[in-house]
Design a protein around this motif. Structure first.
Motif, PDB file in Angstrom:
ATOM      1  N   GLY A 127       6.665  -1.826   0.560  1.00 31.92           N
ATOM      2  CA  GLY A 127       7.077  -2.186  -0.791  1.00 31.92           C
ATOM      3  C   GLY A 127       8.199  -1.097  -1.482  1.00 31.92           C
ATOM      4  N   ALA A 128       8.801  -1.361  -2.065  1.00 35.69           N
ATOM      5  CA  ALA A 128      10.038  -0.420  -2.709  1.00 35.69           C
ATOM      6  C   ALA A 128      10.389  -0.684  -4.157  1.00 35.69           C
ATOM      7  CB  ALA A 128      11.210  -0.376  -1.767  1.00 35.69           C
ATOM      8  N   PHE A 129      10.412   0.299  -4.942  1.00 37.14           N
ATOM      9  CA  PHE A 129      10.883   0.059  -6.488  1.00 37.14           C
ATOM     10  C   PHE A 129      12.169   1.022  -6.542  1.00 37.14           C
ATOM     11  CE2 PHE A 129      10.666   1.448 -10.661  1.00 37.14           C
ATOM     12  CZ  PHE A 129      11.403   0.410 -11.304  1.00 37.14           C
ATOM     13  N   THR A 130      13.213   0.597  -7.108  1.00 39.59           N
ATOM     14  CA  THR A 130      14.405   1.368  -7.006  1.00 39.59           C
ATOM     15  C   THR A 130      14.872   1.590  -8.501  1.00 39.59           C
ATOM     16  OG1 THR A 130      15.895  -0.080  -6.544  1.00 39.59           O
ATOM     17  CG2 THR A 130      15.167   1.006  -4.609  1.00 39.59           C
ATOM     18  N   TYR A 131      15.304   2.419  -8.743  1.00 34.96           N
ATOM     19  CA  TYR A 131      16.088   2.767 -10.099  1.00 34.96           C
ATOM     20  C   TYR A 131      17.072   1.730 -10.405  1.00 34.96           C
ATOM     21  CZ  TYR A 131      18.594   5.253 -13.859  1.00 34.96           C
ATOM     22  OH  TYR A 131      19.380   5.456 -15.145  1.00 34.96           O
ATOM     23  N   SER A 132      17.751   1.224  -9.477  1.00 40.98           N
ATOM     24  CA  SER A 132      18.935   0.324  -9.675  1.00 40.98           C
ATOM     25  C   SER A 132      18.987  -0.757  -8.755  1.00 40.98           C
ATOM     26  CB  SER A 132      20.373   1.059  -9.658  1.00 40.98           C
ATOM     27  OG  SER A 132      20.803   1.525  -8.566  1.00 40.98           O
ATOM     28  N   LYS A 150       0.946  -1.363  -0.011  1.00 41.14           N
ATOM     29  CA  LYS A 150      -0.026   0.186  -0.027  1.00 41.14           C
ATOM     30  C   LYS A 150       0.833   1.371  -0.081  1.00 41.14           C
ATOM     31  CE  LYS A 150      -3.949  -2.489   0.339  1.00 41.14           C
ATOM     32  NZ  LYS A 150      -4.644  -2.409  -1.002  1.00 41.14           N
ATOM     33  N   ASN A 151       1.792   1.060   0.653  1.00 38.17           N
ATOM     34  CA  ASN A 151       3.058   2.488   0.505  1.00 38.17           C
ATOM     35  C   ASN A 151       4.573   1.885   0.021  1.00 38.17           C
ATOM     36  OD1 ASN A 151       1.242   4.211   2.266  1.00 38.17           O
ATOM     37  ND2 ASN A 151       1.484   2.503   3.804  1.00 38.17           N
ATOM     38  N   ILE A 152       4.572   2.462  -1.306  1.00 42.96           N
ATOM     39  CA  ILE A 152       5.536   1.950  -2.065  1.00 42.96           C
ATOM     40  C   ILE A 152       6.611   3.020  -2.308  1.00 42.96           C
ATOM     41  CG2 ILE A 152       6.245   0.828  -4.257  1.00 42.96           C
ATOM     42  CD1 ILE A 152       3.592  -0.232  -4.506  1.00 42.96           C
ATOM     43  N   LEU A 153       7.701   2.686  -1.733  1.00 43.24           N
ATOM     44  CA  LEU A 153       8.582   3.754  -2.133  1.00 43.24           C
ATOM     45  C   LEU A 153       9.443   3.625  -3.212  1.00 43.24           C
ATOM     46  CD1 LEU A 153      11.001   5.833  -0.573  1.00 43.24           C
ATOM     47  CD2 LEU A 153      12.078   3.568   0.090  1.00 43.24           C
ATOM     48  N   HIS A 154       9.844   4.867  -3.940  1.00 42.79           N
ATOM     49  CA  HIS A 154      10.441   4.803  -5.143  1.00 42.79           C
ATOM     50  C   HIS A 154      11.762   5.688  -4.953  1.00 42.79           C
ATOM     51  CE1 HIS A 154      11.620   4.793  -9.263  1.00 42.79           C
ATOM     52  NE2 HIS A 154      11.390   5.944  -9.485  1.00 42.79           N
ATOM     53  N   ILE A 155      12.915   5.279  -5.322  1.00 35.80           N
ATOM     54  CA  ILE A 155      14.370   5.824  -5.398  1.00 35.80           C
ATOM     55  C   ILE A 155      14.443   6.031  -6.898  1.00 35.80           C
ATOM     56  CG2 ILE A 155      16.527   6.262  -4.534  1.00 35.80           C
ATOM     57  CD1 ILE A 155      15.918   4.300  -2.281  1.00 35.80           C
ATOM     58  N   LYS A 156      14.458   7.407  -7.296  1.00 35.93           N
ATOM     59  CA  LYS A 156      14.599   7.916  -8.708  1.00 35.93           C
ATOM     60  C   LYS A 156      16.145   7.716  -9.085  1.00 35.93           C
ATOM     61  CE  LYS A 156      12.255  11.268 -10.184  1.00 35.93           C
ATOM     62  NZ  LYS A 156      11.559  12.688 -10.448  1.00 35.93           N
ATOM     63  N   GLY A 157      16.491   7.652 -10.436  1.00 33.38           N
ATOM     64  CA  GLY A 157      17.694   7.982 -10.761  1.00 33.38           C
ATOM     65  C   GLY A 157      18.389   9.114 -11.127  1.00 33.38           C
ATOM     66  N   PRO A 158      19.673   9.278 -11.659  1.00 29.73           N
ATOM     67  CA  PRO A 158      20.091  10.609 -11.937  1.00 29.73           C
ATOM     68  C   PRO A 158      19.189  11.591 -12.643  1.00 29.73           C
ATOM     69  CG  PRO A 158      21.620   8.841 -12.363  1.00 29.73           C
ATOM     70  CD  PRO A 158      20.372   8.252 -12.233  1.00 29.73           C
ATOM     71  N   LEU A 168      -0.432   8.901  -5.576  1.00 30.69           N
ATOM     72  CA  LEU A 168       1.357   9.198  -5.761  1.00 30.69           C
ATOM     73  C   LEU A 168       1.407   9.782  -4.245  1.00 30.69           C
ATOM     74  CD1 LEU A 168       3.891   9.164  -6.964  1.00 30.69           C
ATOM     75  CD2 LEU A 168       3.144  11.242  -8.115  1.00 30.69           C
ATOM     76  N   LYS A 169       2.112   9.426  -3.381  1.00 29.53           N
ATOM     77  CA  LYS A 169       2.316  10.255  -2.174  1.00 29.53           C
ATOM     78  C   LYS A 169       4.026  10.760  -2.322  1.00 29.53           C
ATOM     79  CE  LYS A 169      -0.206   7.110   0.622  1.00 29.53           C
ATOM     80  NZ  LYS A 169      -0.333   5.978   1.740  1.00 29.53           N
ATOM     81  N   GLU A 170       4.073  11.892  -2.540  1.00 25.80           N
ATOM     82  CA  GLU A 170       5.352  12.979  -2.612  1.00 25.80           C
ATOM     83  C   GLU A 170       6.546  12.444  -1.628  1.00 25.80           C
ATOM     84  OE1 GLU A 170       5.985  14.199  -5.287  1.00 25.80           O
ATOM     85  OE2 GLU A 170       3.953  14.541  -6.201  1.00 25.80           O
ATOM     86  N   GLU A 171       5.966  12.209  -0.610  1.00 24.26           N
ATOM     87  CA  GLU A 171       7.006  11.736   0.524  1.00 24.26           C
ATOM     88  C   GLU A 171       7.601  10.485   0.444  1.00 24.26           C
ATOM     89  OE1 GLU A 171       3.000  10.452   2.261  1.00 24.26           O
ATOM     90  OE2 GLU A 171       3.907  12.231   1.041  1.00 24.26           O
ATOM     91  N   LEU A 172       7.352   9.495  -0.551  1.00 25.28           N
ATOM     92  CA  LEU A 172       7.646   8.274  -0.696  1.00 25.28           C
ATOM     93  C   LEU A 172       8.514   8.314  -2.245  1.00 25.28           C
ATOM     94  CD1 LEU A 172       4.897   5.776   0.385  1.00 25.28           C
ATOM     95  CD2 LEU A 172       6.819   6.802   1.689  1.00 25.28           C
TER      96      LEU A 172
END
Length: 339
Positions: free
Chosen positions: A243-248, A183-191, A215-219
């Motif tokens: 949950g977490a989805f990362t650029y790399s 329900k709360n999915i973190l995303h780490i963006k790339g360059p 879309l939760k901006e804090e995530l």
């Protein structure tokens, strides 16, 4: 002392014939008797004669070389791209002149000009992540040198591309996380400024939209943020991230380290998906779910595109999006199937 290279003139002098006669004999030309041709070939082999590649390239207006500019070799992804390229170019009789930009635009510009000065027959390149000037790329195209860009896309440059479908790759990853109940999915963006960063973020957003999740901006975190580790820790402790989805894959590993410190269990409490299917994804425990971009196939296809362009300058511009593959491993819960 450096050994003198045997020339056509040396062979001609030894046999008391003209250099043009030797050249015709060695290249299968006419007006040379079979007896004399065999005599010339025999002496050439005995003396260790090798054709001068520079002279041959000037005559044929081809150097049989291809320039390659990659950001780096340390990542498994780019080493696989290189392997794919070489699998095609070597069979076609081309040598690679390889440069690295180290994600530095000035180095990329120098490498581009060096390859043009070397009269390469074509260039394959991945533009650096800090790229905001494209005059050197335009110079390649203005010179008539065929160019294919790999992995990263820019609307500023009209040339053939071979890239992975990062939007669909990211969408499939986040869609899976939603399906297993995150329900709360973190995303780490790339360059910043990279098409890959933008497309993966768009895929993340679209998957949330499909599942009617806000879309939760804090995530959404920036990988370039000097306080990234602190912000990941804050998300894991205050925002009930499951949950977490990362650029790399390497950014996913940062989440692993913090989850371990915070005693958060993967995947029981937190499911994680990375991107690129680097070797680290199978070395860490639990093994990391990730998105495979088929880098070998990307390299091979880009080489084919370039060779087509070299052989036919009028070939149409193409942008090829390679399908990605979602690799579900131990870092994610398994989707429950309905009986």
């Amino acid at each position: 002392m450096k050994k003198k290279r045997i020339s056509i003139t040396d062979i001609a002098n030894a046999l008391q014939v003209t250099p043009s006669t030797v050249s015709r004999a060695l290249n299968g030309g006419g007006k040379v008797s079979e007896k004399k041709r065999l005599e010339i070939i025999s002496l050439a082999k005995k003396l260790g004669y090798r054709p001068n590649p520079i002279a041959k390239s000037l005559l044929a207006n081809r150097t049989q070389t291809i320039g390659l500019i990659l950001p780096e070799f340390t990542h498994h992804f780019y080493s696989r791209v290189l392997a794919g390229i070489e699998s095609i170019t070597s069979k076609a009789g081309y040598q690679l002149l390889i440069c690295t930009s180290n994600e530095n635009q000035n180095q990329e510009i120098k490498s581009t000009l060096t390859l043009l000065d070397a009269r390469v027959d074509g260039i394959l390149a991945t533009i650096s992540k800090m790229n905001d000037k494209f005059e050197h790329i335009q110079e390649v195209m203005d010179s008539g040198t065929p160019l294919v860009l790999v992995d990263r896309f820019s609307e500023e440059i009209e040339t053939p591309y071979v890239i992975s479908d990062d939007f669909k790759g990211a969408f499939s990853a986040v869609d899976y996380l939603c399906q297993i109940g995150c329900k709360n999915i973190l995303h780490i963006k790339g360059p910043d400024n990279l098409s890959t960063t933008f497309n993966r973020f768009m895929g993340y957003k679209e998957a949330l939209r499909k599942h009617n999740m806000p879309l939760k901006e804090e995530l959404v975190l920036e990988s370039s943020d000097p306080k990234l580790v602190e912000k990941i820790r804050l998300c894991l402790t205050r925002h009930q991230v499951d949950g977490a989805f990362t650029y790399s894959d390497y950014l996913a590993f940062e989440i692993y380290k913090l989850a371990s410190q915070l005693k958060i269990q993967i995947p029981e409490e937190l499911s994680v998906i990375g991107y690129a299917d680097e070797p680290i994804s199978t070395y860490i425990s639990p093994t990391l779910s990730t998105v495979n971009q088929q880098p070998f196939e990307m390299g091979a296809m880009s080489a084919r595109y370039l060779l087509n362009k070299i052989n036919d300058p009028e070939v149409a511009l193409e942008v090829k999006n390679l399908e990605t593959k979602l690799m579900i491993r131990e870092s994610c819960k398994v989707v429950e199937t309905q009986s």
